[in-house]
Scaffold this active site. Structure first.
Site, PDB file in Angstrom:
ATOM      1  N   LYS A   1       0.943   3.908  -2.968  1.00 53.80           N
ATOM      2  CA  LYS A   1       0.508   5.297  -2.714  1.00 53.80           C
ATOM      3  C   LYS A   1       1.644   6.285  -3.001  1.00 53.80           C
ATOM      4  O   LYS A   1       1.383   7.419  -3.426  1.00 53.80           O
ATOM      5  CB  LYS A   1      -0.002   5.445  -1.278  1.00 53.80           C
TER       6      LYS A   1
ATOM      7  N   TYR B   1       0.835  -1.205   0.000  1.00 53.96           N
ATOM      8  CA  TYR B   1       0.000   0.000   0.000  1.00 53.96           C
ATOM      9  C   TYR B   1       0.872   1.259   0.000  1.00 53.96           C
ATOM     10  O   TYR B   1       0.638   2.193  -0.752  1.00 53.96           O
ATOM     11  CB  TYR B   1      -0.895  -0.054   1.243  1.00 53.96           C
TER      12      TYR B   1
HETATM   13  P1  NAD Z   1     -13.852   1.650   1.029  1.00 54.45           P
HETATM   14  O1  NAD Z   1     -13.458   0.237   1.215  1.00 54.45           O
HETATM   15  O2  NAD Z   1     -14.958   2.223   1.836  1.00 54.45           O
HETATM   16  O3  NAD Z   1     -14.191   1.930  -0.523  1.00 54.45           O
HETATM   17  C1  NAD Z   1     -13.372   1.460  -1.549  1.00 54.45           C
HETATM   18  C2  NAD Z   1     -14.249   1.105  -2.741  1.00 54.45           C
HETATM   19  O4  NAD Z   1     -13.376   0.690  -3.797  1.00 54.45           O
HETATM   20  C3  NAD Z   1     -15.218  -0.048  -2.467  1.00 54.45           C
HETATM   21  O5  NAD Z   1     -16.539   0.334  -2.832  1.00 54.45           O
HETATM   22  C4  NAD Z   1     -14.702  -1.181  -3.354  1.00 54.45           C
HETATM   23  O6  NAD Z   1     -15.742  -2.011  -3.888  1.00 54.45           O
HETATM   24  C5  NAD Z   1     -14.008  -0.402  -4.457  1.00 54.45           C
HETATM   25  N1  NAD Z   1     -13.018  -1.213  -5.167  1.00 54.45           N
HETATM   26  C6  NAD Z   1     -12.109  -2.077  -4.653  1.00 54.45           C
HETATM   27  N2  NAD Z   1     -11.424  -2.668  -5.635  1.00 54.45           N
HETATM   28  C7  NAD Z   1     -11.882  -2.148  -6.799  1.00 54.45           C
HETATM   29  C8  NAD Z   1     -11.566  -2.341  -8.163  1.00 54.45           C
HETATM   30  N3  NAD Z   1     -10.635  -3.241  -8.531  1.00 54.45           N
HETATM   31  N4  NAD Z   1     -12.243  -1.636  -9.091  1.00 54.45           N
HETATM   32  C9  NAD Z   1     -13.192  -0.751  -8.736  1.00 54.45           C
HETATM   33  N5  NAD Z   1     -13.563  -0.530  -7.453  1.00 54.45           N
HETATM   34  C10 NAD Z   1     -12.904  -1.225  -6.512  1.00 54.45           C
HETATM   35  O7  NAD Z   1     -12.494   2.483   1.232  1.00 54.45           O
HETATM   36  P2  NAD Z   1     -12.202   4.048   1.421  1.00 54.45           P
HETATM   37  O8  NAD Z   1     -11.619   4.215   2.758  1.00 54.45           O
HETATM   38  O9  NAD Z   1     -13.350   4.874   1.010  1.00 54.45           O
HETATM   39  O10 NAD Z   1     -10.992   4.201   0.379  1.00 54.45           O
HETATM   40  C11 NAD Z   1     -11.071   4.969  -0.811  1.00 54.45           C
HETATM   41  C12 NAD Z   1      -9.677   5.424  -1.193  1.00 54.45           C
HETATM   42  O11 NAD Z   1      -9.153   6.271  -0.168  1.00 54.45           O
HETATM   43  C13 NAD Z   1      -8.661   4.283  -1.358  1.00 54.45           C
HETATM   44  O12 NAD Z   1      -7.810   4.567  -2.444  1.00 54.45           O
HETATM   45  C14 NAD Z   1      -7.887   4.336  -0.059  1.00 54.45           C
HETATM   46  O13 NAD Z   1      -6.589   3.805  -0.194  1.00 54.45           O
HETATM   47  C15 NAD Z   1      -7.869   5.824   0.187  1.00 54.45           C
HETATM   48  N6  NAD Z   1      -7.582   6.209   1.557  1.00 54.45           N
HETATM   49  C16 NAD Z   1      -8.394   5.816   2.579  1.00 54.45           C
HETATM   50  C17 NAD Z   1      -8.079   6.208   3.872  1.00 54.45           C
HETATM   51  C18 NAD Z   1      -8.926   5.812   5.035  1.00 54.45           C
HETATM   52  O14 NAD Z   1      -8.476   6.013   6.167  1.00 54.45           O
HETATM   53  N7  NAD Z   1     -10.123   5.291   4.859  1.00 54.45           N
HETATM   54  C19 NAD Z   1      -6.949   6.994   4.121  1.00 54.45           C
HETATM   55  C20 NAD Z   1      -6.146   7.380   3.056  1.00 54.45           C
HETATM   56  C21 NAD Z   1      -6.478   6.981   1.775  1.00 54.45           C
END
Ligand code: NAD
Length: 260
Positions: free
Chosen positions: A159, A155
């Site tokens: 990133k 990850y």
């Molecule tokens: P989440 O799990 O709530 O949502 C992620 C979504 O991505 C899900 O609906 C899933 O079905 C979809 N997904 C997964 N694989 C996929 C694919 N191959 N094709 C299309 N869709 C796909 O997660 P989130 O926390 O909302 O994360 C969203 C983004 O934010 C990610 O890139 C994550 O790395 C980033 N992020 C999250 C956090 C956090 O703390 N939640 C922090 C920093 C960055």
């Protein structure tokens, strides 16, 4: 209505951060394509947007599948009369120490985050260039685009890689009116993070409360999670920012967890 008349495609928009951005973009006047691996989730978000007076269309798209990505971007451009904003947001997390990290798991993480960002970027740039309207590409980075944590090697590497892609897009996109920026959230309480809390408690042999307090939020200025609304507001700011003053940048939204 900062995004009135714009059309946007958001990946991974069936849940968490992507869902919140889709809802906020629709409230700001954009037509929004809600794409996700999970079609039911994408359609549920589109229906919510429709029932509150917005324009949203749900679609299934695996961001790591070249054909699906190209077809979905073409469909959005056709249905909405062009594509102005791409939010490359879909993501997954798999945690293991490096020495126990299966190559297949490494590839899964890199495929969704980096292959997905590249494939959606290429299709969106082709569409934005051929329409002659330019556009904006936003990536969901992370504080892990700047720092590392134990057990998150794939990850963290992916990133960090997104920062490089966004900078390359800024350089190549400028002459076509295409800007790119990365939003780097701290911990946001979404299903992705909720799943990690018990996993990390088990891996480190500590309580779930300790994972939240002493691992996830220890470095913040106030012990608070970043909210999905904080990220959606930042996405609207960047998507509606005119001109090239802000391109190739990363904006960290993390309650001070990481300060650039
Ligand atoms: P989440 O799990 O709530 O949502 C992620 C979504 O991505 C899900 O609906 C899933 O079905 C979809 N997904 C997964 N694989 C996929 C694919 N191959 N094709 C299309 N869709 C796909 O997660 P989130 O926390 O909302 O994360 C969203 C983004 O934010 C990610 O890139 C994550 O790395 C980033 N992020 C999250 C956090 C956090 O703390 N939640 C922090 C920093 C960055």
């Amino acid at each position: 209505m900062k995004l009135k008349g714009k059309s946007a495609l958001i990946t991974g928009a069936g849940s968490g951060i992507g869902k919140s951005i889709a809802q906020a973009f629709a409230r700001s006047g954009a037509q929004v394509a809600i794409s996700d691996l999970n079609l039911d989730a994408a359609q549920a978000v589109a229906e919510e947007i429709y029932s509150s007076g917005g324009v949203g269309s749900g679609m299934q798209m695996d961001v790591s599948d070249e054909k699906q990505v190209d077809a979905a971007v073409e469909r959005v451009a056709r249905e909405f009369g062009g594509l102005d904003i791409l939010v490359s947001n879909a993501g997954i997390q798999i945690i293991h120490p490096i020495t126990d990290f299966a190559f297949s798991d490494w590839r899964k993480v890199v495929a969704v985050h980096l292959d997905g960002a590249f494939l959606t970027t290429r299709a969106a740039m082709r569409s934005m260039i051929s329409s002659g309207r330019g556009g904006t590409i936003l990536y969901m980075g992370s504080i892990h685009s700047h720092i590392a944590s134990p057990n998150k090697s794939a990850y963290v590497a992916a990133k960090h890689g997104i920062l490089g892609l966004a900078r390359a897009v800024a350089k190549e996109g400028a002459k076509h009116g295409i800007r790119s920026n990365v939003i780097c959230p701290g911990f946001v309480l979404t299903p992705l993070v909720e799943k990690q809390i018990p996993e990390q408690a088990q891996q480190f042999g500590i309580t779930e409360e300790d994972v939240v307090k002493n691992i996830m939020l220890r470095e913040t200025v106030d012990g608070q999670f970043t909210s999905v609304e904080d990220i959606a507001s930042t996405a609207i700011f960047l998507a509606s920012f005119p001109g090239n003053a802000l391109t190739g940048q990363s904006v960290v939204v993390s309650h001070g967890h990481y300060m650039q």
